[in-house]
Design an enzyme around this catalytic site. Structure first.
Site, mmCIF file in Angstrom:
data_model
loop_
_atom_site.group_PDB
_atom_site.id
_atom_site.type_symbol
_atom_site.label_atom_id
_atom_site.label_comp_id
_atom_site.label_asym_id
_atom_site.label_seq_id
_atom_site.Cartn_x
_atom_site.Cartn_y
_atom_site.Cartn_z
ATOM 1 N N CYS A 382 29.653 38.297 38.915
ATOM 2 C CA CYS A 382 28.375 38.543 39.585
ATOM 3 C C CYS A 382 27.400 37.384 39.366
ATOM 4 O O CYS A 382 27.586 36.325 39.953
ATOM 5 C CB CYS A 382 27.806 39.882 39.132
ATOM 6 S SG CYS A 382 26.714 40.569 40.378
ATOM 7 N N HIS A 507 32.008 43.417 40.130
ATOM 8 C CA HIS A 507 32.198 43.737 38.707
ATOM 9 C C HIS A 507 33.570 44.366 38.469
ATOM 10 O O HIS A 507 33.690 45.590 38.434
ATOM 11 C CB HIS A 507 31.106 44.710 38.245
ATOM 12 C CG HIS A 507 29.758 44.101 38.177
ATOM 13 N ND1 HIS A 507 29.294 43.425 37.064
ATOM 14 C CD2 HIS A 507 28.765 44.035 39.089
ATOM 15 C CE1 HIS A 507 28.076 42.985 37.288
ATOM 16 N NE2 HIS A 507 27.716 43.340 38.505
ATOM 17 N N GLU A 509 35.178 44.622 35.844
ATOM 18 C CA GLU A 509 35.263 45.301 34.540
ATOM 19 C C GLU A 509 35.146 46.818 34.659
ATOM 20 O O GLU A 509 35.637 47.549 33.796
ATOM 21 C CB GLU A 509 34.207 44.749 33.571
ATOM 22 C CG GLU A 509 32.742 45.070 33.884
ATOM 23 C CD GLU A 509 32.067 44.064 34.822
ATOM 24 O OE1 GLU A 509 32.782 43.376 35.579
ATOM 25 O OE2 GLU A 509 30.819 43.987 34.798
#
Ligand code: GLN
Length: 536
Positions: A382, A507, A509
């Site tokens: 990001c 993102h 993650e």
């Protein structure tokens, strides 16, 4: 009809209620039940989206674009549940809905009160989540600690739930601390007694106690807790500190917490011994063969919770690669003044996470330049991608002073706002949020890593790559390997001739799991490890 488990916390915060809730979700799911997990947050913010990470930790984003509490990340990592905006409730949301109904005149002249109007709104939201998720078991974690003024309406709603739904359909679990006092060489049960006492004053009698403890609890201590707290002895569960959070479901399973819950609900389910979780996650996380050190260059590195999902994603990639991923946390602001070669000594990869605001940006750019020129594996997330773009513009494309319009007025706005964002005034809930499809380009690192051509990842940002600069970048060796087709937005960039330089506008993650590491993290660690071993 769904069954409901309410999880409260006592004595102190940070006992790991989120992990305990997620672990209970795991052991029940393994028995063939469909679970969903909710977090009730007693603060007045509508969501954590506008909060500083130092106040709140990471903001976890769901597929449908809700900005939520980081505990939802644990829920998704431990179980197969996919959360949505229905899984996180705040006091702010509840009051918002009640007040707007009042303004419309929906209450027909009544005085609006905490009981029943606020508590009714809370109960409705819990039932709504049950209905949307179609879960057999709804696990409801109540934020804060029993005794806080803020959480009272939530606890009251939880109390009423058993009355409304019937005894067998609602279970209360209280998480508490049993401290070890060194001078006395004893564990102490008094804080637990007090905490359960406070809960009983509210009208909730816990069915299960989960006791966080440093030392194992003896049978006599368990008996004492059972007697004083009015909880069956087998329902006094000990939860010692573990090396890995992923061991907690096994700790609960060993004490047959799943059976205790199922027998309360009068449910008969298939057997499970969590063998796969034990083999594929716990065993691997506890005994890795290799080690690699990765630098995370961010602004909030002092706070463990600020980049929670990123650290977890590294653990997952480590599990996959049989490697312990050690994280060196580097404060991006201090890095601006430090000698980068020295700081990065012994580092096998660099990650730059997301963030907001100018502070620390130049340090991130410095780290990215180092990774690019020295062929150190790099992953930008990001804001990390936006910094990589700025760095490349300035140092490889000869666009001196290039920047994001988030930070500075510049001649070269390589990162800027789309027109639709220019018009936005409110800060809360107005970013590009949630899952968007991304089309990958053939024969790129991204397409190889993902092994697919179409992916879907979660976003939380306002600024975008400025398409005006695509040609200049391409000429200098940048590959735009992922695009959001509908709006032709750049989602992934990578560098030709670099072993692993990839930066993404989303993102990843948020979608990594212990038994299913995210491809971008998996490959990052694989390449970093090979380089560290001198194999590249
Ligand atoms: N501040 C940047 C934006 O709003 C990046 C946000 C992030 O990293 N989550 O676009």
């Amino acid at each position: 009809m769904s069954k409901y488990i309410f999880i409260t916390g006592g004595v102190i915060s940070s006992l790991g209620k989120g992990i305990a809730s997620a672990s209970i979700g795991k052991i029940l799911e393994s028995r063939g039940l469909k679970v969903t997990l909710m977090k009730l947050d007693p603060y007045i913010n509508v969501d954590p989206g506008t909060m500083n990470p130092y106040q709140h930790g990471e903001v976890y984003v769901t597929e449908d674009g809700a900005e939520t509490d980081l505990d939802l990340g644990h829920y998704e990592r431990f179980t197969n549940t996919l959360s949505s905006k229905f899984n996180n409730i705040t006091t702010g949301q509840i009051y918002n809905s009640v007040i707007s109904k009042e303004r419309k005149g929906d209450y027909l002249g009544k005085t609006i009160q905490v009981i029943p109007h606020i508590t009714d709104a809370i109960k409705e939201r819990i039932k709504k989540c049950a209905q949307v998720s179609k879960a057999d078991i709804v696990i409801v974690e109540i934020g804060g600690t029993v005794g806080d003024i803020e959480s009272l309406p939530f606890l009251e709603a939880a109390r009423q739930f058993r009355l409304d739904m019937g005894y067998d359909n609602v279970l209360y679990i209280h998480l508490t601390l049993v401290p070890y006092i060194k001078a006395a060489e004893e564990v102490k049960t008094k804080p637990t007694q007090h905490s359960v006492g406070t809960l009983r004053e509210i009208g909730i009698i816990p069915d299960v106690l989960i006791c966080r403890t440093e030392k194992p609890l003896s049978e006599s201590v368990k008996e004492k807790i059972s007697l004083f707290c009015n909880v069956k002895k087998e329902a006094v569960i000990e939860s010692p500190d573990m090396e890995s959070i992923y061991q907690v479901p096994l700790v609960f399973k060993k004490q047959i917490l799943d059976e205790i819950i199922l027998s309360h609900f009068k449910l008969i389910c298939k057997f499970s011994d969590l063998k796969e979780w034990d083999r594929d996650v716990v065993n691997r996380v506890l005994s890795p063969k290799n080690k690699v050190t990765i630098a995370v260059v961010g602004k909030y590195i002092e706070l463990q919770d600020a980049y929670k999902s990123i650290y977890e994603a590294f653990t997952h990639a480590g599990i996959y690669n049989d490697t312990k991923v050690e994280i060196k946390k580097i404060d991006s602001e201090s890095l601006e003044k430090l000698e980068i070669g020295k700081i990065m000594h012994g580092i096998s990869g660099i990650l730059v996470p997301g963030g907001f605001g100018y502070r620390g940006i130049e340090g991130k750019i410095k780290a990215i330049k180092f990774a690019r020129l020295n062929k150190v594996p790099f992953l930008g997330l990001c804001l990390g991608m936006q910094c990589a773009v700025i760095e490349f513009a300035r140092n490889a494309c000869n666009l001196g002073g290039a920047n994001s319009t988030e930070f500075k007025k510049t001649k070269y706005p390589v990162i800027s706002l789309l027109e639709e964002q220019e018009r936005v005034k409110d800060l809360g809930g107005t970013m590009r949020l949630g899952a968007y499809p991304c089309k990958l380009k053939k024969n790129t690192l991204a397409s190889k890593v993902y092994g697919r051509m179409l992916i879907q990842e979660r976003h939380r940002h306002r600024y975008e790559f400025n398409n005006k600069y695509r040609k200049v970048f391409e000429k200098k060796g940048v590959v735009f390997s992922g695009i959001y087709p509908k709006k032709d937005l750049v989602e992934i960039i990578e560098l030709k001739g670099h072993p692993y330089f990839i930066a993404v506008q989303f993102h990843p993650e948020f979608k990594s799991k212990p038994d299913k590491a995210h491809p971008l993290f998996k490959e990052f660690i694989r390449v970093a490890l090979r380089q560290a071993q001198g194999l590249s």
